[in-house]
Write an enzyme that holds these catalytic residues in place. Structure first.
Site, short mmCIF file in Angstrom:
data_model
loop_
_atom_site.label_atom_id
_atom_site.label_comp_id
_atom_site.label_asym_id
_atom_site.label_seq_id
_atom_site.Cartn_x
_atom_site.Cartn_y
_atom_site.Cartn_z
N TYR A 119 -1.52 -1.10 10.66
CA TYR A 119 -1.74 -1.34 9.23
C TYR A 119 -0.59 -0.76 8.40
O TYR A 119 0.00 -1.45 7.56
CB TYR A 119 -3.08 -0.74 8.78
CG TYR A 119 -3.31 -0.92 7.29
CD1 TYR A 119 -3.64 -2.17 6.77
CD2 TYR A 119 -3.16 0.15 6.40
CE1 TYR A 119 -3.83 -2.36 5.41
CE2 TYR A 119 -3.35 -0.03 5.03
CZ TYR A 119 -3.69 -1.29 4.54
OH TYR A 119 -3.85 -1.47 3.18
N SER B 121 0.85 -1.20 0.00
CA SER B 121 0.00 0.00 0.00
C SER B 121 0.88 1.24 0.00
O SER B 121 2.02 1.20 0.49
CB SER B 121 -0.87 0.02 1.26
OG SER B 121 -1.54 1.25 1.39
N1 NAP Z 1 -8.83 -0.91 -0.80
C1 NAP Z 1 -7.82 -0.07 -0.63
O1 NAP Z 1 -8.02 1.17 -0.60
C2 NAP Z 1 -6.43 -0.60 -0.51
C3 NAP Z 1 -5.36 0.31 -0.58
C4 NAP Z 1 -4.06 -0.14 -0.47
C5 NAP Z 1 -3.82 -1.49 -0.29
N2 NAP Z 1 -4.85 -2.37 -0.22
C6 NAP Z 1 -4.54 -3.79 0.01
O2 NAP Z 1 -5.18 -4.59 -0.96
C7 NAP Z 1 -5.36 -5.90 -0.43
C8 NAP Z 1 -6.78 -6.36 -0.75
O3 NAP Z 1 -7.70 -5.55 -0.05
P1 NAP Z 1 -9.11 -5.11 -0.67
O4 NAP Z 1 -9.13 -3.65 -0.72
O5 NAP Z 1 -9.37 -5.90 -1.90
O6 NAP Z 1 -10.10 -5.52 0.53
P2 NAP Z 1 -11.12 -6.70 0.71
O7 NAP Z 1 -12.16 -6.68 -0.34
O8 NAP Z 1 -11.55 -6.63 2.13
O9 NAP Z 1 -10.24 -8.02 0.46
C9 NAP Z 1 -9.45 -8.57 1.45
C10 NAP Z 1 -9.18 -10.03 1.10
O10 NAP Z 1 -8.34 -10.57 2.13
C11 NAP Z 1 -8.89 -11.81 2.54
N3 NAP Z 1 -8.55 -12.09 3.93
C12 NAP Z 1 -8.70 -11.28 5.01
N4 NAP Z 1 -8.34 -11.95 6.12
C13 NAP Z 1 -7.94 -13.17 5.72
C14 NAP Z 1 -7.47 -14.32 6.41
N5 NAP Z 1 -7.33 -14.34 7.74
N6 NAP Z 1 -7.15 -15.42 5.69
C15 NAP Z 1 -7.30 -15.43 4.35
N7 NAP Z 1 -7.73 -14.38 3.64
C16 NAP Z 1 -8.07 -13.28 4.33
C17 NAP Z 1 -10.41 -11.62 2.38
O11 NAP Z 1 -11.04 -12.89 2.25
P3 NAP Z 1 -11.93 -13.62 3.37
O12 NAP Z 1 -12.58 -12.57 4.21
O13 NAP Z 1 -12.89 -14.44 2.56
O14 NAP Z 1 -10.96 -14.48 4.12
C18 NAP Z 1 -10.46 -10.87 1.06
O15 NAP Z 1 -10.42 -11.77 -0.01
C19 NAP Z 1 -5.07 -5.80 1.08
O16 NAP Z 1 -3.80 -6.38 1.32
C20 NAP Z 1 -5.05 -4.32 1.34
O17 NAP Z 1 -4.20 -3.98 2.41
C21 NAP Z 1 -6.15 -1.96 -0.33
#
Ligand code: NAP
Length: 245
Positions: free
Chosen positions: A152, A139
């Site tokens: 985070y 991120s």
């Molecule tokens: N959205 C943003 O603004 C943003 C910005 C910068 C970076 N990111 C990064 O992008 C990545 C994806 O996030 P997203 O925005 O797509 O959010 P999201 O829709 O909440 O996706 C998060 C994913 O992580 C999985 N996950 C969470 N806890 C887990 C666990 N204990 N075991 C296995 N899987 C787990 C969830 O699946 P389950 O709940 O089904 O397990 C889901 O598939 C993250 O690493 C986040 O830090 C996001």
């Protein structure tokens, strides 16, 4: 030739959109996360064959075992994307929240990243220049400390540095594994905190897929977030404290 990609954290958000994007490029997809039914639905709608593995990355031994089983079930694994992550605001520094963030974003990430490297290094691909490609979703938050999300931002700094370490490790390695660090700004998912320069998961996935194709070491998503990273690097401490308190 069949190509395959495993996405850990594929049940929603960026991982889900990337599953669609890579399947459109012809990859068979291994989807991994905790929500099995969601992944089945996502997998059924993909244009290529999908494989589903239920795993909680905080149960690291089980998750690694699940990763190897998933990889063995697929005809080929060329790319592994670690997208699983959590982000909770925690001004009160509640230990359970901090621990969960570390468990998923640091321990879970490392468990899968090391499993992917082990898999690529023990399964060299004689037909290709590359033995594999590991992609970590970090991120822009990796570039600064934030009062409300200290664990985070720190966990994402860990992810970015860890991947940098793996890239440097390549110099002394027989295996040829590409390592890509993705640093998104705000992406419109359940995890997102802001609307400033927010892009859709689909736009993020298109840009991540491009970074994978080009085997980039590092990519901001969307690309203009690099300006924010540069501005933060040049920012005086007093201003950073005011902005991120
Ligand atoms: N959205 C943003 O603004 C943003 C910005 C910068 C970076 N990111 C990064 O992008 C990545 C994806 O996030 P997203 O925005 O797509 O959010 P999201 O829709 O909440 O996706 C998060 C994913 O992580 C999985 N996950 C969470 N806890 C887990 C666990 N204990 N075991 C296995 N899987 C787990 C969830 O699946 P389950 O709940 O089904 O397990 C889901 O598939 C993250 O690493 C986040 O830090 C996001």
């Amino acid at each position: 030739m069949t190509r395959g990609a495993i996405i850990v954290g594929a049940s929603s958000g960026i991982g889900e959109a990337l599953a669609r994007e890579l399947a459109d490029e012809g990859y068979q997809i291994g989807l991994a996360a905790r929500r099995t039914e969601r992944m089945r639905e996502i997998g059924t709608a993909l244009p290529t064959k999908a494989y589903v593995a239920t795993m909680d990355v905080t149960d690291t031994d089980d998750a690694r075992e699940g990763f190897f089983e998933l990889a063995d079930a697929m005809p080929a694994v060329d790319v592994v994307v670690v997208s699983a992550g959590v982000a909770d605001e925690n001004y009160d520094l509640e230990w359970e929240v901090e621990r969960r963030t570390i468990d998923v974003n640091v321990r879970g990430f490392t468990a899968i990243a090391t499993a992917a490297m082990e898999y690529f290094e023990s399964n060299p691909d004689p037909a290709s220049d590359r033995d594999g490609h590991l992609v970590g979703i970090s991120s822009v938050a990796a570039h600064f400390g934030n009062g409300g999300t200290a664990s985070y931002n720190a966990s994402k700094a860990y992810v970015s540095r860890y991947l940098e370490g793996l890239r440097n490790r390549q110099a002394g390695s027989d295996a040829d594994v590409a390592i890509t660090t993705i640093e998104p700004g705000f992406v419109d998912t359940d995890l997102s905190y802001g609307s400033f320069w927010e892009c859709s998961p689909e736009t993020a996935a298109t840009q991540i897929a491009r970074a994978i194709r080009k085997e980039k070491s590092h990519a901001y998503v969307t690309r203009r977030w690099r300006l924010v990273a540069w501005a933060i690097a040049a920012m005086p401490a007093f201003l950073e404290r005011r902005l991120f308190s």
